[in-house]
Design a protein around this motif. Sequence first.
Motif, PDB file in Angstrom:
ATOM      1  N   GLY A   1       0.829  -1.196   0.000  1.00 19.42           N
ATOM      2  CA  GLY A   1       0.000   0.000   0.000  1.00 19.42           C
ATOM      3  C   GLY A   1       0.858   1.239   0.000  1.00 19.42           C
ATOM      4  O   GLY A   1       2.045   1.205  -0.354  1.00 19.42           O
ATOM      5  N   LYS A   2       0.261   2.326   0.434  1.00 20.37           N
ATOM      6  CA  LYS A   2       0.928   3.631   0.387  1.00 20.37           C
ATOM      7  C   LYS A   2       2.163   3.715   1.283  1.00 20.37           C
ATOM      8  O   LYS A   2       3.031   4.545   1.060  1.00 20.37           O
ATOM      9  CB  LYS A   2      -0.064   4.727   0.746  1.00 20.37           C
ATOM     10  CG  LYS A   2      -1.145   4.891  -0.294  1.00 20.37           C
ATOM     11  CD  LYS A   2      -2.105   6.004   0.052  1.00 20.37           C
ATOM     12  CE  LYS A   2      -3.180   6.116  -1.016  1.00 20.37           C
ATOM     13  NZ  LYS A   2      -4.170   7.141  -0.683  1.00 20.37           N
TER      14      LYS A   2
ATOM     15  N   TRP B   1       5.331   8.732   9.102  1.00 19.44           N
ATOM     16  CA  TRP B   1       4.338   7.694   8.806  1.00 19.44           C
ATOM     17  C   TRP B   1       3.144   7.816   9.767  1.00 19.44           C
ATOM     18  O   TRP B   1       1.994   7.746   9.350  1.00 19.44           O
ATOM     19  CB  TRP B   1       5.004   6.326   8.895  1.00 19.44           C
ATOM     20  CG  TRP B   1       4.158   5.143   9.254  1.00 19.44           C
ATOM     21  CD1 TRP B   1       4.280   4.379  10.380  1.00 19.44           C
ATOM     22  CD2 TRP B   1       3.111   4.524   8.480  1.00 19.44           C
ATOM     23  NE1 TRP B   1       3.361   3.347  10.355  1.00 19.44           N
ATOM     24  CE2 TRP B   1       2.631   3.423   9.202  1.00 19.44           C
ATOM     25  CE3 TRP B   1       2.520   4.817   7.256  1.00 19.44           C
ATOM     26  CZ2 TRP B   1       1.604   2.599   8.760  1.00 19.44           C
ATOM     27  CZ3 TRP B   1       1.492   4.004   6.804  1.00 19.44           C
ATOM     28  CH2 TRP B   1       1.044   2.912   7.551  1.00 19.44           C
TER      29      TRP B   1
ATOM     30  N   ALA C   1      -1.553   7.928   4.769  1.00 18.84           N
ATOM     31  CA  ALA C   1      -1.355   6.495   4.534  1.00 18.84           C
ATOM     32  C   ALA C   1      -1.556   5.713   5.828  1.00 18.84           C
ATOM     33  O   ALA C   1      -2.153   4.635   5.829  1.00 18.84           O
ATOM     34  CB  ALA C   1       0.048   6.243   3.974  1.00 18.84           C
TER      35      ALA C   1
ATOM     36  N   SER D   1       0.819  10.517   8.675  1.00 13.45           N
ATOM     37  CA  SER D   1       0.440  10.515   7.260  1.00 13.45           C
ATOM     38  C   SER D   1      -0.993  10.028   7.028  1.00 13.45           C
ATOM     39  O   SER D   1      -1.577   9.315   7.843  1.00 13.45           O
ATOM     40  CB  SER D   1       1.399   9.619   6.465  1.00 13.45           C
ATOM     41  OG  SER D   1       1.149   8.254   6.769  1.00 13.45           O
TER      42      SER D   1
ATOM     43  N   GLU E   1      -5.301   5.656   6.636  1.00 11.20           N
ATOM     44  CA  GLU E   1      -5.980   4.731   5.727  1.00 11.20           C
ATOM     45  C   GLU E   1      -5.720   3.274   6.112  1.00 11.20           C
ATOM     46  O   GLU E   1      -6.627   2.452   6.133  1.00 11.20           O
ATOM     47  CB  GLU E   1      -5.507   4.980   4.296  1.00 11.20           C
ATOM     48  CG  GLU E   1      -6.213   4.143   3.262  1.00 11.20           C
ATOM     49  CD  GLU E   1      -5.717   4.450   1.866  1.00 11.20           C
ATOM     50  OE1 GLU E   1      -5.349   3.496   1.137  1.00 11.20           O
ATOM     51  OE2 GLU E   1      -5.688   5.648   1.502  1.00 11.20           O
TER      52      GLU E   1
ATOM     53  N   GLU F   1       5.482   3.844  -0.407  1.00 11.25           N
ATOM     54  CA  GLU F   1       5.884   5.061  -1.110  1.00 11.25           C
ATOM     55  C   GLU F   1       6.504   6.102  -0.182  1.00 11.25           C
ATOM     56  O   GLU F   1       7.018   7.111  -0.646  1.00 11.25           O
ATOM     57  CB  GLU F   1       4.659   5.677  -1.807  1.00 11.25           C
ATOM     58  CG  GLU F   1       4.000   4.737  -2.805  1.00 11.25           C
ATOM     59  CD  GLU F   1       2.642   5.239  -3.271  1.00 11.25           C
ATOM     60  OE1 GLU F   1       2.296   6.409  -2.997  1.00 11.25           O
ATOM     61  OE2 GLU F   1       1.930   4.450  -3.916  1.00 11.25           O
ATOM     62  N   LEU F   2       6.448   5.846   1.115  1.00 16.18           N
ATOM     63  CA  LEU F   2       6.912   6.842   2.074  1.00 16.18           C
ATOM     64  C   LEU F   2       8.430   6.884   2.175  1.00 16.18           C
ATOM     65  O   LEU F   2       9.104   5.855   2.095  1.00 16.18           O
ATOM     66  CB  LEU F   2       6.317   6.571   3.451  1.00 16.18           C
ATOM     67  CG  LEU F   2       4.799   6.727   3.549  1.00 16.18           C
ATOM     68  CD1 LEU F   2       4.322   6.344   4.933  1.00 16.18           C
ATOM     69  CD2 LEU F   2       4.370   8.141   3.223  1.00 16.18           C
TER      70      LEU F   2
END
Length: 104
Positions: free
Chosen positions: A26-27, A66, A71, A69, A74, A30-31
Amino acid sequence: MYVVTNRIELKKGFAEKMAPHFTQGGKIQELKGFKKIEVWQVDEDSDHDQMYVNTWWETQEDFNAWLKSDAFKEAHSGKSKSEEGESPVIGNKVVKANVLSTLN
């Protein structure tokens, strides 16, 4: 390197069911500073399961970003429920550590 471990106690039989939820991707991938996630089931005779969710980050600041975020929000918006509608989670403890030395 910075490692964060969420030590989760679960009702018996739930560790293997829940583990894939933490590694489905998941996202988080991308962090900035994210390295990997591993989920361990502690091998121990007990009346409950113990699962360690380990995340590796470049720095503590990357991990803290994180937590703030979208993300993170979510990823934690869904609730873990058993067939009876109850959470299988008994309790948890988060342990944070700086990696000082490694051997590969």
